[in-house]
Design an enzyme around this catalytic site. Structure first.
Site, short mmCIF file in Angstrom:
data_model
loop_
_atom_site.label_atom_id
_atom_site.label_comp_id
_atom_site.label_asym_id
_atom_site.label_seq_id
_atom_site.Cartn_x
_atom_site.Cartn_y
_atom_site.Cartn_z
N PHE A 186 -86.69 151.77 -4.87
CA PHE A 186 -86.07 152.52 -5.96
C PHE A 186 -84.71 151.93 -6.27
CE2 PHE A 186 -84.12 156.00 -8.25
CZ PHE A 186 -85.16 156.39 -9.08
N ASP B 188 -81.69 155.42 -13.48
CA ASP B 188 -80.95 156.55 -12.91
C ASP B 188 -81.58 157.09 -11.64
OD1 ASP B 188 -83.23 157.66 -14.45
OD2 ASP B 188 -82.38 159.57 -13.78
N GLU C 31 -88.50 148.23 -22.40
CA GLU C 31 -88.48 149.15 -21.25
C GLU C 31 -87.45 148.70 -20.22
OE1 GLU C 31 -89.15 151.83 -19.94
OE2 GLU C 31 -91.19 152.56 -20.27
N ASP C 32 -86.94 149.66 -19.48
CA ASP C 32 -86.07 149.33 -18.38
C ASP C 32 -86.86 148.79 -17.19
OD1 ASP C 32 -87.28 151.81 -18.04
OD2 ASP C 32 -85.47 152.84 -17.35
N ASP D 51 -93.16 150.42 -13.23
CA ASP D 51 -93.44 150.73 -11.83
C ASP D 51 -94.97 150.74 -11.65
OD1 ASP D 51 -93.64 151.97 -9.32
OD2 ASP D 51 -91.87 153.16 -9.61
N ARG E 183 -76.71 155.42 -14.28
CA ARG E 183 -77.13 154.56 -15.39
C ARG E 183 -75.99 153.64 -15.83
NH1 ARG E 183 -81.99 156.68 -17.40
NH2 ARG E 183 -82.16 158.95 -17.39
N GLY F 19 -83.77 155.24 -20.25
CA GLY F 19 -83.54 154.07 -19.41
C GLY F 19 -83.30 152.77 -20.15
P1 XMP Z 1 -94.45 154.09 -14.28
O1 XMP Z 1 -94.75 154.34 -12.83
O2 XMP Z 1 -95.30 154.94 -15.17
O3 XMP Z 1 -92.99 154.63 -14.43
O4 XMP Z 1 -94.52 152.62 -14.61
C1 XMP Z 1 -92.04 154.05 -15.21
C2 XMP Z 1 -90.83 154.94 -15.24
O5 XMP Z 1 -90.51 155.45 -13.93
C3 XMP Z 1 -89.12 155.38 -13.71
N1 XMP Z 1 -88.86 154.49 -12.56
C4 XMP Z 1 -87.66 154.22 -12.03
N2 XMP Z 1 -86.44 154.67 -12.34
N3 XMP Z 1 -85.52 153.39 -10.58
C5 XMP Z 1 -85.37 154.25 -11.61
O6 XMP Z 1 -84.25 154.64 -11.88
C6 XMP Z 1 -86.71 152.88 -10.20
O7 XMP Z 1 -86.77 152.10 -9.26
C7 XMP Z 1 -87.84 153.34 -10.96
N4 XMP Z 1 -89.16 153.07 -10.89
C8 XMP Z 1 -89.74 153.79 -11.88
C9 XMP Z 1 -88.52 154.85 -14.98
O8 XMP Z 1 -88.09 155.94 -15.76
C10 XMP Z 1 -89.65 154.15 -15.68
O9 XMP Z 1 -89.53 154.15 -17.09
MG MG Z 2 -87.70 154.96 -18.27
#
Ligand code: XMP
Ligand code: MG
Length: 189
Positions: free
Chosen positions: A162, A169, A109-110, A113, A175, A54
């Site tokens: 999301f 992705d 980080e991208d 969440d 992506r 990401g």
């Molecule tokens: P956590 O919940 O551990 O997760 O902070 C982080 C990872 O979850 C993915 N993620 C997303 N990917 N759209 C995405 O494409 C979203 O809205 C989203 N939210 C979480 C992502 O891989 C991130 O690194």
């Molecule tokens: Mg990620």
């Protein structure tokens, strides 16, 4: 609809329901964050640690907007457990090449969440003896946070929806979108 271009060929941007951030807005914000980092780390060499896949776009744009001496390295991780929910238990699929001992490290980080993935990753990286360890994330969902992760640099805070694009992705796709937005319902069904 993001862009109403009437083409016969597949155009993945047409699967967006709503654009939250345009490419221009993202690039402008990247420039601001890069300047902030340059100012904070004046005269120091920075090691950017990206989390695959990401963070590829943000890593690429952030470092080119920076004026500091910067190196990059990559990790690939995977959450244990099925589904789209983060479990917080992380398996390292690809570890760093660099030794973090004494380095000024910024994890790139991208999106954050729940914070579970990054929280695990941060304690893992902290144990390797970096001189400093901070986080830069392009997006953060404050309403989804389950774990308090101290994030120094945030591009944008977003609602608990999301999103795809700019490295993010859905099932490996989207992506490559320059804008970031939510997907239209028809994509999921
Ligand atoms: P956590 O919940 O551990 O997760 O902070 C982080 C990872 O979850 C993915 N993620 C997303 N990917 N759209 C995405 O494409 C979203 O809205 C989203 N939210 C979480 C992502 O891989 C991130 O690194
Ligand atoms: Mg990620």
């Amino acid at each position: 609809r993001a862009r109403l271009c009437h083409v016969d060929a597949t155009d993945v941007s047409q699967d967006l329901e709503k654009v939250l951030f345009t490419s221009d807005q993202i690039q402008a914000r990247i420039d601001e964050v890069a300047s902030q980092i340059d100012a904070d780390y004046e005269g120091r060499d920075i090691l950017l640690v990206g989390v695959l896949n990401g963070a590829v776009m943000v890593m690429s744009d952030l470092q080119r907007a920076m004026r500091s001496h910067v190196e990059m390295d990559w990790m690939a991780v995977s959450s244990y457990g099925a589904g789209t929910q983060s479990s917080g238990v992380v398996r390292i699929l690809k570890d760093l090449n660099a030794d973090l001992e004494g380095r000024d490290v910024i994890v790139v980080e991208d999106i954050i969440d729940t914070g579970l993935t990054l929280s695990y990753l941060m304690s893992n990286l902290a144990s390797r003896g970096p001189a400093s360890l901070e986080i830069m994330t392009m997006f953060r969902k404050p309403d989804a946070a389950q774990m308090e992760v101290p994030v120094k640099y945030v591009g944008f805070e977003i609602p608990n929806e999301f999103v795809v694009g700019y490295g993010l992705d859905y099932a490996g796709r989207y992506r490559n979108l320059r804008d970031v937005g939510t997907l239209a319902k028809h994509v999921y069904s």
